[in-house]
Design a protein around this motif. Structure first.
Motif, PDB file in Angstrom:
ATOM      1  N   VAL A  45      39.637 -64.283 -40.861  1.00 32.51           N
ATOM      2  CA  VAL A  45      38.932 -65.280 -40.049  1.00 32.51           C
ATOM      3  C   VAL A  45      37.445 -64.944 -39.915  1.00 32.51           C
ATOM      4  O   VAL A  45      36.612 -65.842 -39.829  1.00 32.51           O
ATOM      5  N   TRP A  46      37.094 -63.646 -39.918  1.00 34.00           N
ATOM      6  CA  TRP A  46      35.691 -63.238 -39.715  1.00 34.00           C
ATOM      7  C   TRP A  46      34.718 -63.952 -40.654  1.00 34.00           C
ATOM      8  O   TRP A  46      33.717 -64.492 -40.192  1.00 34.00           O
ATOM      9  N   THR A  50      31.728 -66.392 -39.479  1.00 29.66           N
ATOM     10  CA  THR A  50      30.343 -66.034 -39.811  1.00 29.66           C
ATOM     11  C   THR A  50      29.652 -67.180 -40.530  1.00 29.66           C
ATOM     12  O   THR A  50      28.506 -67.520 -40.221  1.00 29.66           O
ATOM     13  N   THR A  51      30.343 -67.810 -41.470  1.00 30.52           N
ATOM     14  CA  THR A  51      29.771 -68.931 -42.216  1.00 30.52           C
ATOM     15  C   THR A  51      29.465 -70.107 -41.290  1.00 30.52           C
ATOM     16  O   THR A  51      28.399 -70.718 -41.378  1.00 30.52           O
ATOM     17  N   ILE A  52      30.384 -70.420 -40.392  1.00 27.51           N
ATOM     18  CA  ILE A  52      30.167 -71.526 -39.451  1.00 27.51           C
ATOM     19  C   ILE A  52      28.980 -71.217 -38.540  1.00 27.51           C
ATOM     20  O   ILE A  52      28.118 -72.071 -38.313  1.00 27.51           O
ATOM     21  N   ALA A  59      20.915 -69.832 -39.853  1.00 28.67           N
ATOM     22  CA  ALA A  59      20.654 -68.436 -40.216  1.00 28.67           C
ATOM     23  C   ALA A  59      21.202 -68.122 -41.599  1.00 28.67           C
ATOM     24  O   ALA A  59      22.130 -68.777 -42.061  1.00 28.67           O
ATOM     25  N   THR A  60      20.634 -67.109 -42.220  1.00 21.13           N
ATOM     26  CA  THR A  60      21.189 -66.592 -43.458  1.00 21.13           C
ATOM     27  C   THR A  60      21.821 -65.248 -43.108  1.00 21.13           C
ATOM     28  O   THR A  60      21.119 -64.306 -42.763  1.00 21.13           O
ATOM     29  N   ILE A  61      23.143 -65.200 -43.167  1.00 18.25           N
ATOM     30  CA  ILE A  61      23.851 -63.953 -42.867  1.00 18.25           C
ATOM     31  C   ILE A  61      24.478 -63.496 -44.178  1.00 18.25           C
ATOM     32  O   ILE A  61      25.352 -64.176 -44.713  1.00 18.25           O
TER      33      ILE A  61
END
Length: 101
Positions: A45-46, A50-52, A59-61
């Protein structure tokens, strides 16, 4: 984006993920640690969360960054800590962009 706005986005996204998954969601506060406190919030799920969050905040993560775990201590982060970490990440990115311009 400031830490308070990011915290609100985090809480909304995490709550929505739990609802969409048909899982219960305890009240979310800055002290909530998603990995410990949210049912079935795991390594599958992480990346989705993170994408959502990245999409919602613009942001760019990087894919290799787990915003939910402190890389140094290997301990789960609280929502407040995640918000501060992502703010710092964004700050570093904008400094790099400014230096490159």
């Amino acid at each position: 984006m400031d830490s308070a706005a990011l915290k609100e986005t985090l809480i909304a996204v995490l709550g929505q993920i739990q609802a969409d998954s048909g899982l219960e969601c305890p009240p979310l506060t800055g002290a909530t640690k998603p990995i410990e406190n949210l049912p079935k919030f795991d390594s599958k799920v992480w990346p989705v969360a993170t994408t959502i969050i990245a999409t919602e905040t613009g942001a760019t993560i990087p894919n290799d960054v787990n915003i939910f775990v402190d890389e140094t201590t290997k301990l789960p982060r609280s929502i407040d800590e995640i918000a501060a970490f992502v703010c710092e990440l964004l700050k570093k990115q904008s400094e790099k962009e400014a230096a490159a311009a």
